[in-house]
Design an enzyme around this catalytic site. Structure first.
Site, short mmCIF file in Angstrom:
data_model
loop_
_atom_site.label_atom_id
_atom_site.label_comp_id
_atom_site.label_asym_id
_atom_site.label_seq_id
_atom_site.Cartn_x
_atom_site.Cartn_y
_atom_site.Cartn_z
N ASN A 65 1.33 -145.25 22.07
CA ASN A 65 1.84 -146.61 22.27
C ASN A 65 2.82 -146.70 23.43
O ASN A 65 3.24 -147.79 23.81
CB ASN A 65 2.49 -147.14 20.98
CG ASN A 65 3.63 -146.28 20.48
OD1 ASN A 65 3.64 -145.07 20.69
ND2 ASN A 65 4.59 -146.89 19.81
N ASP A 107 11.32 -143.06 18.44
CA ASP A 107 10.84 -141.93 17.63
C ASP A 107 10.09 -140.92 18.49
O ASP A 107 9.14 -141.27 19.19
CB ASP A 107 9.95 -142.44 16.51
CG ASP A 107 10.71 -143.34 15.55
OD1 ASP A 107 11.57 -142.83 14.82
OD2 ASP A 107 10.45 -144.56 15.55
N LYS A 118 3.94 -152.42 25.32
CA LYS A 118 5.21 -152.01 25.90
C LYS A 118 5.21 -152.20 27.42
O LYS A 118 6.23 -152.54 28.01
CB LYS A 118 5.51 -150.55 25.54
CG LYS A 118 5.87 -150.33 24.08
CD LYS A 118 6.33 -148.89 23.84
CE LYS A 118 6.79 -148.66 22.41
NZ LYS A 118 7.35 -147.31 22.20
N ASP A 160 11.59 -145.04 24.54
CA ASP A 160 11.02 -145.04 23.20
C ASP A 160 12.03 -144.40 22.24
O ASP A 160 12.91 -143.64 22.66
CB ASP A 160 9.71 -144.24 23.24
CG ASP A 160 9.15 -143.98 21.85
OD1 ASP A 160 8.95 -144.96 21.11
OD2 ASP A 160 8.93 -142.80 21.52
#
Length: 269
Positions: A223, A11, A197, A9
């Site tokens: 997420n 951020d 994802k 990932d």
């Protein structure tokens, strides 16, 4: 265990609080790359929002891939070959836009080129998103959105307390129809049901003939849950939410303590 693919990932994971990739994280990623490990940035951002990081990490080679829009799009970085893509049909766009109006929350939509908002009083978090991912922001009335515009993801965005109240009023049948993820306290993302994802990681691993057991996923927020659950080794950052930490097999340091580097050096030495 042999790890052949690592999904990371951006951020809150790859980037520290200053939105930088630290030298130690770069060193760890280069070492993994040199060992033949696929390093795949896996993000809610669109392609324009990740290109500078792909360049910085030298991930534009023939066998490099990227997962964007929270799993809606998987593609090769150099050739742009699409491995999988899931968008929202025009009828879904209309349904989601109507739901946002009923809930009285701000909404925007992304395709591969732009972010579109349908709110004359453009929400500050929509402006923030456009700046963050380096995409043009365009106001359009709902009538100006035609079926040819391919919606890849839509986002309800607002102040956290307003957004949380709105989410609590969304019917379960709506949530079951789409993939919905709260990626930050002020973003509620709505995607094609097949997009996540986790599914994207599985698709890419299968494309590369890599057993899912030989993959790793590193993340910090809601997420990221699906890829952490799907991967052979799911890694939670030290700054991750409680739900991500509960789902992961391993916890590393925070994004301000080179957590990505720590876990890569541990498994790839």
């Amino acid at each position: 265990m042999t790890i052949k693919l690592v999904a990371i990932d951006i951020d809150g994971t790859l980037l520290n609080s200053n939105r930088e990739i630290t030298p130690r994280v770069k060193e760890a990623i280069k070492k993994a790359n040199d060992q033949g490990v696929y390093i795949v940035l896996c993000t809610g951002r669109p392609i324009p929002g990740v290109e500078n990081f792909l360049q910085e990490l030298d991930l534009y080679k023939e066998n490099d891939y990227v997962i964007t829009y929270n799993g809606s799009l998987v593609q090769a970085t150099k050739s742009k070959e699409v491995i999988s893509e899931y968008s929202l049909p025009y009828e879904d766009f209309l349904e989601i836009e109507l739901m946002a109006r009923k809930l009285n929350v701000h909404l925007h939509m992304s395709d591969e080129q732009s972010i579109y908002t349908f709110n004359r009083d453009i929400g500050k978090y929509t402006v923030h998103e456009a700046y963050l991912v380096d995409m043009p922001l365009r106001y359009r009335s709902v009538e100006e959105i035609t079926p040819e515009i391919k919606a890849i993801k839509m986002m309800m965005i607002d102040e956290p307390e307003i957004l949380d109240e709105a989410i609590s009023k969304i019917p379960e049948c709506f949530k079951e129809k789409y993939t919905t993820v709260k990626s930050t306290e002020f973003y509620y993302e709505i995607l094609n049901k097949e997009a996540s994802k986790g599914n994207a990681l599985k698709k890419l691993a299968a494309h590369l003939n890599i057993p899912i057991e030989e993959t790793m996923a590193i993340g910090d927020n809601e997420n990221d849950l699906s890829m952490i659950e799907a991967a052979g080794i799911g890694v939670a950052m030290g700054n991750a939410t409680d739900s991500v930490k509960a789902a992961a097999q391993v916890e590393t340091a925070s994004n301000d303590e080179d957590g990505v580097a720590e876990i890569l050096f541990k498994y790839l030495d």
